[in-house]
Design a protein around this motif. Structure first.
Motif, PDB file in Angstrom:
ATOM      1  N   TYR A 159       1.142  -5.376   2.223  1.00 25.49           N
ATOM      2  CA  TYR A 159       1.718  -4.037   2.203  1.00 25.49           C
ATOM      3  C   TYR A 159       2.775  -3.928   1.118  1.00 25.49           C
ATOM      4  O   TYR A 159       3.408  -4.912   0.730  1.00 25.49           O
ATOM      5  N   GLU A 160       2.958  -2.720   0.618  1.00 24.64           N
ATOM      6  CA  GLU A 160       4.098  -2.332  -0.202  1.00 24.64           C
ATOM      7  C   GLU A 160       4.591  -0.992   0.311  1.00 24.64           C
ATOM      8  O   GLU A 160       3.794  -0.132   0.685  1.00 24.64           O
ATOM      9  N   GLU A 162       7.194   2.517  -0.010  1.00 26.20           N
ATOM     10  CA  GLU A 162       7.947   3.443  -0.846  1.00 26.20           C
ATOM     11  C   GLU A 162       8.763   4.356   0.060  1.00 26.20           C
ATOM     12  O   GLU A 162       8.324   4.694   1.163  1.00 26.20           O
ATOM     13  N   ARG A 167      10.091   2.502  -4.876  1.00 31.04           N
ATOM     14  CA  ARG A 167       9.571   1.286  -4.253  1.00 31.04           C
ATOM     15  C   ARG A 167      10.671   0.616  -3.435  1.00 31.04           C
ATOM     16  O   ARG A 167      11.825   0.529  -3.868  1.00 31.04           O
ATOM     17  N   ASP A 170      11.641  -5.851  -3.821  1.00 31.29           N
ATOM     18  CA  ASP A 170      11.071  -6.370  -5.060  1.00 31.29           C
ATOM     19  C   ASP A 170      10.062  -7.486  -4.803  1.00 31.29           C
ATOM     20  O   ASP A 170       9.740  -8.258  -5.702  1.00 31.29           O
ATOM     21  N   ARG A 171       9.561  -7.582  -3.580  1.00 33.70           N
ATOM     22  CA  ARG A 171       8.642  -8.654  -3.228  1.00 33.70           C
ATOM     23  C   ARG A 171       7.194  -8.205  -3.415  1.00 33.70           C
ATOM     24  O   ARG A 171       6.872  -7.021  -3.333  1.00 33.70           O
ATOM     25  N   TYR A 172       6.339  -9.199  -3.646  1.00 34.03           N
ATOM     26  CA  TYR A 172       4.908  -8.954  -3.765  1.00 34.03           C
ATOM     27  C   TYR A 172       4.156  -9.823  -2.758  1.00 34.03           C
ATOM     28  O   TYR A 172       4.648 -10.850  -2.313  1.00 34.03           O
ATOM     29  N   THR A 174       3.581  -9.356   0.278  1.00 32.97           N
ATOM     30  CA  THR A 174       4.158  -9.385   1.615  1.00 32.97           C
ATOM     31  C   THR A 174       3.106  -8.937   2.621  1.00 32.97           C
ATOM     32  O   THR A 174       2.254  -8.102   2.309  1.00 32.97           O
ATOM     33  N   TRP A 205       1.315   1.263   0.970  1.00 36.09           N
ATOM     34  CA  TRP A 205       0.036   0.824   0.437  1.00 36.09           C
ATOM     35  C   TRP A 205      -0.393  -0.402   1.242  1.00 36.09           C
ATOM     36  O   TRP A 205       0.415  -1.304   1.463  1.00 36.09           O
TER      37      TRP A 205
END
Length: 297
Positions: A159-160, A162, A167, A170-172, A174, A205
């Motif tokens: 997931y990301e 907003e 956003r 700053d993690r990717y 996750t 997302w």
């Protein structure tokens, strides 16, 4: 002259979202003299930054340990801030002043119940065999100025987030790859400065990741599950001390997003014609969006 400096909790300075029930405290002894050593310490914890009402104290502990001092006896709860300070005794029995105040905040601790529900795009919109990925959103209104706000979130898949078009974090990738039947990691975000008085919107997302995506030599998919889902709580504290909780529930909306295929090992296909521009902003009109379904997990 000696003092206590560099207070750390789990290697970090003033961390939020700590998941350990027995966090470890570290510090450094600083002195302008030579051969000064620690012979005892005292740790004090308070819910208030002025320590007018101490919550817990270790008492004087005869020990030279200053790294990874585990707070086993402290009763800790989820989603709370704990202020702490330390003082020391040296080899001559002299007592230092209290250190500067530091803090840590707990995240969702193991076994704690969530007020939010797992939500997913409905099967009528995205069948389990669809490579298309969903977007989720929710609008909400705040009627007062915010003192503090934290998001606690996790997902089945990736997931990301907003918030009001920006956003979150700053993690990717996750929440990370785990043995999903036993453990799902969660993340905590400070979103205090991202909220507005009156209208707000949050968007998400979702991606297959390791949970639903293809893994292994045989490119097998859906090893852990076949439906992507989001679990989230937004904890808001207003300047007057009152609190509000925004969670994932049936009031959220879903849509097919512009990512029409996404895999850890096969890349991503993005169809810009399907973009929902500014879908996480308060002014976005989501009339054509669908509802969500709650999942048991």
């Amino acid at each position: 002259m000696f003092k206590v400096t560099e207070l750390r909790c789990e290697y970090q300075h003033n961390p939020i979202g700590i998941g350990e029930r027995c966090p470890r405290i570290s510090w450094r002894l600083d002195s302008d003299e030579r051969a000064v050593s620690q012979t005892a310490y005292e740790i004090e914890v308070s819910n208030l930054p002025n320590f007018s009402e101490p919550y817990w104290t270790s008492g004087k502990v005869a020990s030279s340990q200053s790294v990874h001092v585990e707070l086993k006896e402290l009763d800790k709860k989820s989603c709370k801030r704990y202020n702490y300070r330390v003082r020391l005794w040296n080899q001559d029995g002299e007592l230092s002043e209290w250190s500067d105040i530091a803090y840590w905040e707990t995240g969702k601790l193991e076994g704690e119940q969530w007020a939010g529900k797992w939500i997913s795009a409905p099967l009528s919109l995205l069948p389990t065999d669809s490579p298309h990925l969903p977007l989720l959103r929710k609008s909400f209104r705040l009627n007062s100025s915010v003192r503090q706000a934290r998001i606690y979130a996790t997902a089945l898949g990736l997931y990301e987030l907003e918030l009001n078009g920006q956003r979150v974090g700053d993690r990717y990738f996750t929440p990370g790859w785990t043995s999903y039947e036993h453990t799902i990691q969660t993340q905590t975000y400070d979103v205090t400065d991202m909220l507005r008085t009156e209208q707000n919107a949050i968007g998400a997302w979702l991606g297959n990741g390791w949970y639903k995506g293809q893994l292994g030599w045989q490119e097998k998919g859906a090893i852990y599950g076949d439906r992507l889902a989001l679990l989230l709580e937004l904890h808001i504290t207003y300047t007057d001390g009152s609190e509000e909780l925004i969670t994932t529930d049936s009031s959220w909306q879903s849509a097919k997003g512009p990512i029409v295929m996404s895999e850890i090992y096969h890349g991503e296909t993005y169809d810009a014609r399907l973009e929902f521009e500014d879908f996480s902003t308060p002014d976005y009109m989501s009339r054509d969006w669908h509802g969500v379904e709650s999942l048991e997990h």
